[in-house]
Write a protein that holds these residues in place. Structure first.
Motif, mmCIF file in Angstrom:
data_model
loop_
_atom_site.group_PDB
_atom_site.id
_atom_site.type_symbol
_atom_site.label_atom_id
_atom_site.label_comp_id
_atom_site.label_asym_id
_atom_site.label_seq_id
_atom_site.Cartn_x
_atom_site.Cartn_y
_atom_site.Cartn_z
ATOM 1 N N TRP A 1 0.835 -1.187 0.000
ATOM 2 C CA TRP A 1 0.000 0.000 0.000
ATOM 3 C C TRP A 1 0.874 1.243 0.000
ATOM 4 C CZ3 TRP A 1 -4.955 -0.275 -1.100
ATOM 5 C CH2 TRP A 1 -5.619 -1.476 -0.877
ATOM 6 N N ALA A 2 0.486 2.250 -0.789
ATOM 7 C CA ALA A 2 1.263 3.484 -0.890
ATOM 8 C C ALA A 2 0.327 4.658 -1.176
ATOM 9 C CB ALA A 2 2.301 3.363 -1.993
ATOM 10 N N ILE A 3 0.804 5.842 -0.880
ATOM 11 C CA ILE A 3 0.096 7.071 -1.240
ATOM 12 C C ILE A 3 0.412 7.363 -2.701
ATOM 13 C CG2 ILE A 3 0.008 9.564 -0.828
ATOM 14 C CD1 ILE A 3 0.768 8.931 2.088
ATOM 15 N N PRO A 4 -0.589 7.736 -3.522
ATOM 16 C CA PRO A 4 -0.288 8.084 -4.912
ATOM 17 C C PRO A 4 0.800 9.161 -4.964
ATOM 18 C CG PRO A 4 -2.653 7.959 -4.606
ATOM 19 C CD PRO A 4 -2.024 7.860 -3.234
ATOM 20 N N SER A 5 1.782 8.945 -5.812
ATOM 21 C CA SER A 5 2.895 9.887 -5.906
ATOM 22 C C SER A 5 3.564 9.739 -7.263
ATOM 23 C CB SER A 5 3.908 9.628 -4.793
ATOM 24 O OG SER A 5 4.456 8.331 -4.945
ATOM 25 N N GLY A 6 4.501 10.632 -7.528
ATOM 26 C CA GLY A 6 5.236 10.550 -8.785
ATOM 27 C C GLY A 6 6.136 11.743 -8.953
ATOM 28 N N GLY A 7 6.723 11.843 -10.137
ATOM 29 C CA GLY A 7 7.671 12.908 -10.398
ATOM 30 C C GLY A 7 7.147 13.932 -11.382
ATOM 31 N N LEU A 8 7.731 15.116 -11.304
ATOM 32 C CA LEU A 8 7.372 16.203 -12.209
ATOM 33 C C LEU A 8 7.794 15.887 -13.636
ATOM 34 C CD1 LEU A 8 8.596 19.263 -10.128
ATOM 35 C CD2 LEU A 8 6.222 18.679 -10.619
ATOM 36 N N GLU A 9 6.951 16.260 -14.581
ATOM 37 C CA GLU A 9 7.361 16.249 -15.976
ATOM 38 C C GLU A 9 7.960 17.611 -16.268
ATOM 39 O OE1 GLU A 9 3.986 14.988 -18.304
ATOM 40 O OE2 GLU A 9 4.163 12.930 -17.568
ATOM 41 N N ASN A 10 8.709 17.737 -17.343
ATOM 42 C CA ASN A 10 9.456 18.948 -17.665
ATOM 43 C C ASN A 10 8.594 20.214 -17.572
ATOM 44 O OD1 ASN A 10 11.650 20.471 -18.453
ATOM 45 N ND2 ASN A 10 11.281 20.169 -20.625
ATOM 46 N N GLY A 11 8.930 21.112 -16.630
ATOM 47 C CA GLY A 11 8.251 22.385 -16.482
ATOM 48 C C GLY A 11 6.879 22.315 -15.836
ATOM 49 N N GLU A 12 6.475 21.174 -15.344
ATOM 50 C CA GLU A 12 5.145 20.988 -14.772
ATOM 51 C C GLU A 12 5.075 21.548 -13.349
ATOM 52 O OE1 GLU A 12 2.164 17.203 -14.599
ATOM 53 O OE2 GLU A 12 4.216 16.836 -13.908
ATOM 54 N N PRO A 13 4.040 22.330 -13.028
ATOM 55 C CA PRO A 13 3.859 22.790 -11.646
ATOM 56 C C PRO A 13 3.511 21.613 -10.721
ATOM 57 C CG PRO A 13 2.559 24.113 -13.177
ATOM 58 C CD PRO A 13 3.080 22.930 -13.934
ATOM 59 N N PHE A 14 3.854 21.728 -9.445
ATOM 60 C CA PHE A 14 3.584 20.650 -8.489
ATOM 61 C C PHE A 14 2.097 20.288 -8.431
ATOM 62 C CE2 PHE A 14 7.767 21.741 -6.696
ATOM 63 C CZ PHE A 14 8.282 20.472 -6.535
ATOM 64 N N VAL A 15 1.228 21.293 -8.453
ATOM 65 C CA VAL A 15 -0.213 21.025 -8.375
ATOM 66 C C VAL A 15 -0.662 20.176 -9.554
ATOM 67 C CG1 VAL A 15 -2.499 22.092 -8.464
ATOM 68 C CG2 VAL A 15 -0.743 23.063 -6.996
ATOM 69 N N ASP A 16 -0.218 20.507 -10.761
ATOM 70 C CA ASP A 16 -0.592 19.735 -11.951
ATOM 71 C C ASP A 16 -0.040 18.311 -11.876
ATOM 72 O OD1 ASP A 16 -1.850 22.007 -12.838
ATOM 73 O OD2 ASP A 16 -0.332 22.505 -14.342
ATOM 74 N N CYS A 17 1.171 18.170 -11.340
ATOM 75 C CA CYS A 17 1.774 16.849 -11.167
ATOM 76 C C CYS A 17 0.930 16.003 -10.223
ATOM 77 C CB CYS A 17 3.200 16.991 -10.633
ATOM 78 S SG CYS A 17 4.006 15.429 -10.255
ATOM 79 N N CYS A 18 0.490 16.593 -9.126
ATOM 80 C CA CYS A 18 -0.322 15.890 -8.142
ATOM 81 C C CYS A 18 -1.624 15.389 -8.774
ATOM 82 C CB CYS A 18 -0.623 16.819 -6.971
ATOM 83 S SG CYS A 18 -1.656 16.089 -5.695
ATOM 84 N N ILE A 19 -2.296 16.256 -9.508
ATOM 85 C CA ILE A 19 -3.556 15.884 -10.159
ATOM 86 C C ILE A 19 -3.329 14.779 -11.184
ATOM 87 C CG2 ILE A 19 -5.358 16.743 -11.712
ATOM 88 C CD1 ILE A 19 -5.052 19.469 -10.191
ATOM 89 N N ARG A 20 -2.283 14.923 -12.005
ATOM 90 C CA ARG A 20 -1.986 13.929 -13.046
ATOM 91 C C ARG A 20 -1.631 12.578 -12.445
ATOM 92 N NH1 ARG A 20 2.644 12.248 -14.449
ATOM 93 N NH2 ARG A 20 3.777 14.057 -13.671
#
Length: 68
Positions: free
Chosen positions: A13-32
């Motif tokens: 079990w894990a919390i959804p997470s991931g890395g930024l894509e080039n130039g992506e804001p943190f909020v957009d990364c979280c949603i994606r």
């Protein structure tokens, strides 16, 4: 929480997470990343905090953003 692991691995079990894509804001990364890992659309309500960590043994610096 999401159950993660490849078909050959024991699932954990894990919390959804991931890395930024080039130039992506943190909020957009979280949603994606949440959409990719759960299939659900979400809305960010508020920023919670930032956490910083350095993994010196592999020379990696991480900035972790938490949102509600």
């Amino acid at each position: 929480m999401v159950l993660q692991g490849t078909p050959d691995e024991e699932k954990t079990w894990a919390i959804p997470s991931g890395g930024l894509e080039n130039g992506e804001p943190f909020v957009d990364c979280c949603i994606r990343e949440f959409k990719e890992e759960t299939g659900f659309d979400i809305e960010i309500i508020e920023f919670i905090k930032t956490k910083y960590h350095t993994y010196s043994e592999i020379k990696v610096y991480a900035e972790i953003q938490y949102f509600l």
